[in-house]
Write a protein that holds these residues in place. Structure first.
Motif: not given
Length: 356
Positions: A256-269, A310-311
């Motif tokens: 479910r998380m992986m399916a939601a990543v494409p709709d994210a605004s940003v990924v902070i790493m 996704v940035p």
């Protein structure tokens, strides 16, 4: 074989569930000596408090009966009325003391265990009519203890009675020559004195018996390791099944998380150890965490984010802080608003620049 015996040996203290089950079945600690002591102590107290009023009431009733004996009709109806009237007056004289003694008897049971309603003891069991089981109970440790307890009570109480009566032996010889009115005060005082000593002795016997009964009951409730494992499976579920369910839930949650990543605004790493995917839309109160992970899962989140444009922003302190404080599908804490707002603002400016 030794391991199997150890598994079946009842050496473990009972669990709370085992104790609760015993209570529901009516299997509780009960010392008959404690109940007897409460009745005896209550009766002694009632004699001290109500003996005068009871004696006075009964004396008046029977004195009136004797003085008017010649006026009492001897026919059946008259005797019935007389017996009914006498019964009412006697009951009125002793009702309160008897009721209070009954309450003491109930208290003697309630102080040992809470009130229990169980039909378990009413169920028919073959062991109750089995001669072999009866002989086993007859010569059991409990039966021997009860026999020894009875002997000890007889010896102790007999000794106390002898010690109390011996100094009064000369006065007892003269009682037969005295009027009944003169005998009663002496008998009353002496009886209360004896009862007082008996109550004290019975208190020690009751305390010792309760300790013995509790130890026997607790030993009976002990469990083997096999029983503890079975109870754990019944209450908590089979550990293997629980682990399998947990793995299934983790797998579904990860998908479910992986399916939601494409709709994210940003990924902070934190380059390779932590990744937190945030989603923010105009009108939202705060950014929401849609995915987070560590190590291999963090790299997977980054891979999916880059595949969907996704940035990805590397900010180690913020990534670690968000991973520790926010759960999936929750808004970020207020203390991170400013830092996240700067990141999202930077991403928006970057996107506007790319459009132009």
């Amino acid at each position: 074989m030794a391991e199997q015996n150890e598994e079946n040996e009842k050496s473990q203290d009972p669990t709370q569930k085992r104790l609760n089950d015993a209570l529901e079945k009516g299997d509780v600690v009960k010392s008959q000596e404690v109940s007897t002591w409460f009745v005896l102590a209550g009766g002694t107290l009632m004699m001290m408090v109500f003996a005068g009023s009871m004696g006075s009431g009964l004396k008046t009733t029977f004195a009136g009966l004797m003085s008017n004996a010649h006026q009492i009709p001897a026919d059946g109806a008259g005797l019935l009325r007389l017996s009914g009237r006498l019964g009412v007056e006697v009951i009125a004289a002793v009702a309160i003391p008897v009721l209070l003694v009954a309450l003491f008897a109930v208290g003697g049971n309630l102080i040992q265990h809470q009130l229990v309603w169980s039909t378990e003891s009413l169920k028919p069991k073959l062991s109750k009519i089995s001669p072999a089981a009866g002989l086993k109970r007859l010569f059991s440790k409990v039966a021997l203890m009860n026999f020894a307890k009875g002997i000890a009570k007889i010896v102790l109480l007999g000794t106390v009675m002898a010690m109390l009566l011996w100094p009064e032996r000369t006065r007892l010889d003269t009682l037969v020559t005295l009027d009944a009115a003169a005998i009663l005060p002496f008998v009353s005082i002496f009886a209360l004195k004896m009862l007082g000593f008996v109550v004290v002795i019975m208190a020690f016997i009751a305390a010792a018996d309760y300790a013995f009964q509790y130890k026997q009951w607790f030993e009976k409730q002990k469990m083997s390791m096999r029983e503890i494992k079975e109870e754990f499976k019944q209450t908590e579920g089979d550990p293997m099944i629980k682990a399998r369910i947990r793995r299934i839930r983790e797998t579904r949650s990860r998908k479910r998380m992986m399916a939601a990543v494409p709709d994210a605004s940003v990924v902070i790493m934190n380059p390779t150890h932590y990744a937190v995917a945030l989603k923010y839309e105009r009108g939202d109160n705060a950014p929401v965490c849609v995915a987070k992970g560590m190590d291999a899962l963090a790299l997977k989140i980054r891979e999916i984010a880059e595949a969907h444009d996704v940035p990805v922003v590397e900010n180690a302190p913020l990534a670690r802080a968000l991973h520790a404080t926010v759960e999936v599908d929750q808004e970020i804490p207020a203390e991170h608003y400013r830092a996240v707002a700067e990141v999202i603002g930077y991403v928006m400016r970057l996107r506007r620049g790319l459009r132009h």
